[in-house]
Design an enzyme around this catalytic site. Structure first.
Site, mmCIF file in Angstrom:
data_model
loop_
_atom_site.group_PDB
_atom_site.id
_atom_site.type_symbol
_atom_site.label_atom_id
_atom_site.label_comp_id
_atom_site.label_asym_id
_atom_site.label_seq_id
_atom_site.Cartn_x
_atom_site.Cartn_y
_atom_site.Cartn_z
ATOM 1 N N THR A 14 27.066 30.764 -5.303
ATOM 2 C CA THR A 14 26.484 30.690 -3.818
ATOM 3 C C THR A 14 26.489 31.982 -2.953
ATOM 4 O O THR A 14 26.053 32.229 -2.081
ATOM 5 C CB THR A 14 27.804 30.201 -3.252
ATOM 6 O OG1 THR A 14 27.999 28.751 -3.542
ATOM 7 C CG2 THR A 14 27.868 29.549 -1.493
ATOM 8 N N SER A 61 27.507 28.215 -10.864
ATOM 9 C CA SER A 61 28.842 28.522 -11.712
ATOM 10 C C SER A 61 29.130 26.856 -12.375
ATOM 11 O O SER A 61 29.633 26.586 -13.394
ATOM 12 C CB SER A 61 30.207 28.911 -11.266
ATOM 13 O OG SER A 61 30.504 28.108 -10.713
ATOM 14 N N THR A 94 32.243 30.153 -7.409
ATOM 15 C CA THR A 94 33.675 29.749 -7.080
ATOM 16 C C THR A 94 33.996 28.638 -7.981
ATOM 17 O O THR A 94 35.159 28.142 -8.851
ATOM 18 C CB THR A 94 33.772 29.438 -5.449
ATOM 19 O OG1 THR A 94 32.817 27.832 -5.286
ATOM 20 C CG2 THR A 94 33.614 30.123 -4.859
ATOM 21 N N ASP A 95 32.700 27.646 -8.540
ATOM 22 C CA ASP A 95 33.311 26.352 -9.573
ATOM 23 C C ASP A 95 34.131 26.299 -10.943
ATOM 24 O O ASP A 95 35.274 25.548 -11.436
ATOM 25 C CB ASP A 95 32.195 25.582 -9.416
ATOM 26 C CG ASP A 95 31.990 24.955 -8.353
ATOM 27 O OD1 ASP A 95 32.299 24.855 -6.881
ATOM 28 O OD2 ASP A 95 30.537 24.186 -7.991
HETATM 29 C C1 SIN Z 1 29.037 27.872 -7.900
HETATM 30 O O1 SIN Z 1 29.751 27.250 -7.846
HETATM 31 O O2 SIN Z 1 27.845 28.414 -8.534
HETATM 32 C C2 SIN Z 1 28.413 27.179 -6.397
HETATM 33 C C3 SIN Z 1 29.369 26.821 -5.873
HETATM 34 C C4 SIN Z 1 29.989 28.028 -5.364
HETATM 35 O O3 SIN Z 1 29.713 29.581 -5.569
HETATM 36 O O4 SIN Z 1 31.071 27.621 -4.164
#
Ligand code: SIN
Length: 318
Positions: A14, A61, A94-95
């Site tokens: 993100t 991710s 974050t995932d």
């Molecule tokens: C991801 O994990 O690539 C998308 C979600 C995020 O980064 O919060």
């Protein structure tokens, strides 16, 4: 005198996402903006370190896999072998950030800092959190004495072993559970409350150190995660065993407890040569083993990190 370098490796997420509407924090596409552009947007005048960047991957991710991890581990190793590189920052979704952090800590156990950072809002948001998180991550990477793999989000520094994403949309989406964070970044300065991460104690450590250099040369063992819950049964485990699974992590309830039907199937799998590890689905605490437990516990690792550890242990012994 040459400035120390900090290398920023982009992997997507993100933090590199874009939306057509600046108020939209949901309908965006992750992994669109290149790392060079993200770094160019940072207000870094007067920084004592020279920043370099490299795009290692450009993915959401949720799609992270071991192939990307191997390339990432190779690039981190490459840059850390340069004496003038003070530390590494990795931008990441974050995932699955916590899984990547644990993988890198387990295979590299770096003497210098490797700092994962992220964002909960896309780069095009009215008030994106990515740039501040990147600045904070650079401050951690530049900090004298920093070492190991850590994650920085919303001004909080977490160690790779304990960090977990615990919230679906808040900017401060990560927690280190009852271990607590390593420290905080306050206006560019660090306030540490715990020590930097040290080597995980693992007999396979020496063997897995070569993993980063051996990308693609060996298949990864197939390890899946199953969960205990009211009414859990034997069918999923038996289907996985029939499908050739080599390792299973079970996210037990409470102190790693298992429905008797699930436990029977896991013990059968173990007897058939499948490696089984017992973690807990609780967000805090750890499985406290008892003498005579038939299924080994995850040594305090969450189910997803126990899976990474089991795959590394199985491959390290292979
Ligand atoms: C991801 O994990 O690539 C998308 C979600 C995020 O980064 O919060």
């Amino acid at each position: 005198m040459t400035n120390k370098k900090i290398v920023i490796l982009g992997t997507g997420g993100t933090i590199a996402g874009t939306a057509s509407n600046a108020a939209d924090h949901l309908g965006y596409t992750a992994a669109q903006v290149g790392i060079a552009q993200l770094v160019a947007g940072l207000p870094l005048t007067g920084n004592a370190c020279e920043l370099m960047s490299e795009q290692v991957a450009q993915i959401d991710s949720k799609d992270m896999d071991f192939a990307v991890w191997q390339v990432l581990a190779q690039r981190v190793s490459h840059w850390l072998a340069q004496p003038d590189v003070q530390g590494i920052v990795i931008t990441h979704g974050t995932d699955t950030l916590e899984e990547t952090a644990w993988f890198l800590q387990a295979v590299l156990n770096p003497e210098r800092p490797v700092v994962l950072t992220c964002a909960m809002r896309p780069a095009t948001a009215l008030a994106p959190d990515g740039p501040q998180n990147m600045l904070d991550a650079v401050a951690v990477a530049a900090h004298a004495g920093a070492r190991g793999v850590v994650a920085v989000c919303a001004g909080v520094i977490h160690g790779a072993r304990d960090v977990q994403k615990v919230h679906t949309y808040r900017l401060d989406a990560f927690s280190s559970g009852d271990a607590g964070p390593l420290g905080y970044v306050e206006e560019g300065r660090l306030r540490l409350v715990r020590n930097w991460p040290q080597a995980p104690v693992d007999k396979a450590q020496a063997a897995i150190k070569n993993i980063a250099a051996a990308a693609g040369s060996l298949p990864w063992p197939r390890v899946e995660i199953v969960m205990n819950y009211a009414g859990a049964g034997a069918a999923v485990v038996r289907a996985l065993v029939a499908d050739g699974v080599q390792g299973l992590v079970v996210a037990g309830t409470g102190n790693g407890t298992l429905h008797h039907a699930l436990e029977v199937a896991l013990l059968e799998a173990q007897a058939d040569g499948v490696r089984v590890v017992r973690a807990t689905r609780c967000l805090e605490g750890r499985v406290l083993p008892k003498p005579g437990d038939a299924i080994p516990d995850s040594q305090g690792l969450s189910p997803v990190k126990a899976r990474v550890a089991l795959m590394l242990a199985m491959r390290g012994q292979g």
